[in-house]
Design an enzyme around this catalytic site. Structure first.
Site, PDB file in Angstrom:
ATOM      1  N   ALA A  66       4.606  -4.357   9.339  1.00 61.46           N
ATOM      2  CA  ALA A  66       4.749  -4.945   8.253  1.00 61.46           C
ATOM      3  C   ALA A  66       3.344  -5.770   7.963  1.00 61.46           C
ATOM      4  O   ALA A  66       2.420  -6.072   8.885  1.00 61.46           O
ATOM      5  CB  ALA A  66       5.692  -6.248   8.429  1.00 61.46           C
ATOM      6  N   GLY A  67       2.691  -5.264   6.591  1.00 63.02           N
ATOM      7  CA  GLY A  67       1.594  -5.867   6.061  1.00 63.02           C
ATOM      8  C   GLY A  67       0.428  -5.005   6.927  1.00 63.02           C
ATOM      9  O   GLY A  67       0.724  -3.675   7.044  1.00 63.02           O
ATOM     10  N   LYS A 115       3.727   1.962   2.599  1.00 62.13           N
ATOM     11  CA  LYS A 115       4.100   2.223   3.723  1.00 62.13           C
ATOM     12  C   LYS A 115       5.437   2.651   3.882  1.00 62.13           C
ATOM     13  O   LYS A 115       5.939   3.559   4.631  1.00 62.13           O
ATOM     14  CB  LYS A 115       3.708   0.874   4.774  1.00 62.13           C
ATOM     15  CG  LYS A 115       2.750   0.775   5.213  1.00 62.13           C
ATOM     16  CD  LYS A 115       2.128  -0.433   6.213  1.00 62.13           C
ATOM     17  CE  LYS A 115       3.040  -1.631   6.004  1.00 62.13           C
ATOM     18  NZ  LYS A 115       2.694  -2.456   4.701  1.00 62.13           N
ATOM     19  N   THR A 116       6.451   2.153   3.201  1.00 65.41           N
ATOM     20  CA  THR A 116       7.668   2.070   3.061  1.00 65.41           C
ATOM     21  C   THR A 116       7.829   3.601   2.434  1.00 65.41           C
ATOM     22  O   THR A 116       8.534   4.378   2.967  1.00 65.41           O
ATOM     23  CB  THR A 116       8.547   1.232   2.417  1.00 65.41           C
ATOM     24  OG1 THR A 116       8.346  -0.057   3.013  1.00 65.41           O
ATOM     25  CG2 THR A 116       9.987   1.361   2.665  1.00 65.41           C
ATOM     26  N   GLU A 145       7.882   1.471  11.267  1.00 73.28           N
ATOM     27  CA  GLU A 145       7.016   0.787  10.275  1.00 73.28           C
ATOM     28  C   GLU A 145       6.729  -0.635  10.370  1.00 73.28           C
ATOM     29  O   GLU A 145       7.798  -1.441  10.556  1.00 73.28           O
ATOM     30  CB  GLU A 145       7.795   0.893   8.833  1.00 73.28           C
ATOM     31  CG  GLU A 145       6.674   0.518   7.669  1.00 73.28           C
ATOM     32  CD  GLU A 145       7.546   0.200   6.289  1.00 73.28           C
ATOM     33  OE1 GLU A 145       6.781  -0.319   5.328  1.00 73.28           O
ATOM     34  OE2 GLU A 145       8.558   0.902   6.175  1.00 73.28           O
ATOM     35  N   ASN A 191      -2.711   7.315  -0.130  1.00 76.14           N
ATOM     36  CA  ASN A 191      -1.539   7.116  -1.053  1.00 76.14           C
ATOM     37  C   ASN A 191      -2.062   6.692  -2.356  1.00 76.14           C
ATOM     38  O   ASN A 191      -2.523   5.376  -2.546  1.00 76.14           O
ATOM     39  CB  ASN A 191      -0.207   6.490  -0.407  1.00 76.14           C
ATOM     40  CG  ASN A 191       0.674   6.200  -1.301  1.00 76.14           C
ATOM     41  OD1 ASN A 191       1.048   6.872  -2.143  1.00 76.14           O
ATOM     42  ND2 ASN A 191       1.393   5.036  -1.258  1.00 76.14           N
ATOM     43  N   LYS A 246      12.378  -0.724  11.471  1.00 73.55           N
ATOM     44  CA  LYS A 246      11.456  -1.816  10.960  1.00 73.55           C
ATOM     45  C   LYS A 246      11.218  -3.043  11.838  1.00 73.55           C
ATOM     46  O   LYS A 246      12.356  -3.665  11.656  1.00 73.55           O
ATOM     47  CB  LYS A 246      11.991  -2.043   9.627  1.00 73.55           C
ATOM     48  CG  LYS A 246      11.045  -3.243   8.974  1.00 73.55           C
ATOM     49  CD  LYS A 246       9.715  -2.680   8.227  1.00 73.55           C
ATOM     50  CE  LYS A 246       8.974  -3.714   7.357  1.00 73.55           C
ATOM     51  NZ  LYS A 246       7.732  -3.356   6.684  1.00 73.55           N
ATOM     52  N   ILE A 260       0.844  -1.055  -0.022  1.00 75.24           N
ATOM     53  CA  ILE A 260      -0.151   0.103  -0.004  1.00 75.24           C
ATOM     54  C   ILE A 260       0.878   1.368  -0.076  1.00 75.24           C
ATOM     55  O   ILE A 260       0.397   2.234  -0.090  1.00 75.24           O
ATOM     56  CB  ILE A 260      -1.071   0.049   1.206  1.00 75.24           C
ATOM     57  CG1 ILE A 260      -2.107   0.729   0.944  1.00 75.24           C
ATOM     58  CG2 ILE A 260      -0.337   0.325   2.641  1.00 75.24           C
ATOM     59  CD1 ILE A 260      -3.162   0.321   0.028  1.00 75.24           C
TER      60      ILE A 260
END
Length: 230
Positions: A121-122, A17-18, A119, A179, A39, A15
């Site tokens: 994950a998923g 995020k990074t 951040e 985004n 992370k 989506i």
């Protein structure tokens, strides 16, 4: 946890995020503000020439203005080669993901910088093991949350479920980022989706990011709003 960190989560994998984590880190960073990045769990890592597992998300963010404060292992405590859900990657490598260890690493970095972008994950309900999910890590850390979503078809179910889960668990929504990761056209559907997301994110600030086009003024305004919440 200290409140000089924010947790970036998303409605889904891929989506953005990074990408958003780096945008925010680069915008927050300045002459008087040192920003770092953590992370907690990265799957899909690859070994470098020294045999060290490299986390692609962390490497991308650190190519911006985010600063490495400590050794790599503190910035990415759990790294796995299989590109799959954290619970499966950990199981395949016979590793137990520890929320306490993640918190310890984050506290070390928080103590030496002005702001840390964390951040996930998923999405929010990605399993970490047989009993815990990403939301459990978020609850454990008790950080303000920024939700990354998109204006594409199907976003409302994912976004509203995510917002509802955050609120049910008394997590502070610092902001929402819409985004446009799929470069969706500006039409009646995407406009309505963005309007509904704004309504249900209120009173938290909302930032819209168009594919390949960033408005620095809007980014700065959004980050200034976030600072008021931290």
């Amino acid at each position: 946890m200290k409140s000089n960190a924010i947790f970036i989560t998303g409605t889904d994998t891929d989506i953005g995020k990074t990408y958003i984590s780096r945008l925010l880190a680069d915008t927050f960073a300045g002459p008087q503000t040192t920003v770092s990045y953590v992370k907690p769990i990265q799957t899909g890592c690859e070994k470098d020439e020294s045999g060290i597992l490299r986390a692609p998300d962390a490497d991308y963010v650190f190519r911006g203005k985010a600063v490495k404060i400590k050794e790599y292992k503190y910035h990415v405590p759990f790294r796995f080669e299989p590109a799959c859900s954290p619970h499966l990657a950990a199981s395949l490598e016979s590793v137990s993901i520890s929320l306490e260890h993640i918190s310890h690493c984050l506290q070390l970095i928080c103590s030496q910088t002005d702001l840390v972008v964390v951040e996930g994950a998923g999405g929010i309900l990605v399993p970490l093991n047989e009993h815990q999910f990403m939301i459990d890590l978020m609850i454990f850390l008790q950080l303000p949350v920024i939700l990354v979503t998109s204006p594409h078809l199907g976003t409302l179910n994912h976004t509203l479920l995510s917002l509802s889960t955050l609120r049910q668990n008394n997590l502070k929504l610092a902001g929402t980022v819409i985004n446009n990761v799929r470069s969706e056209p500006d039409n009646f559907l995407t406009r309505d989706n963005k309007s509904v997301i704004r309504k249900h994110s209120s009173p938290s600030p909302v930032l819209e990011i168009e594919f390949g086009c960033n408005n620095n003024n809007k980014l700065k305004e959004f980050c200034n709003d976030i600072k008021e919440i931290l």
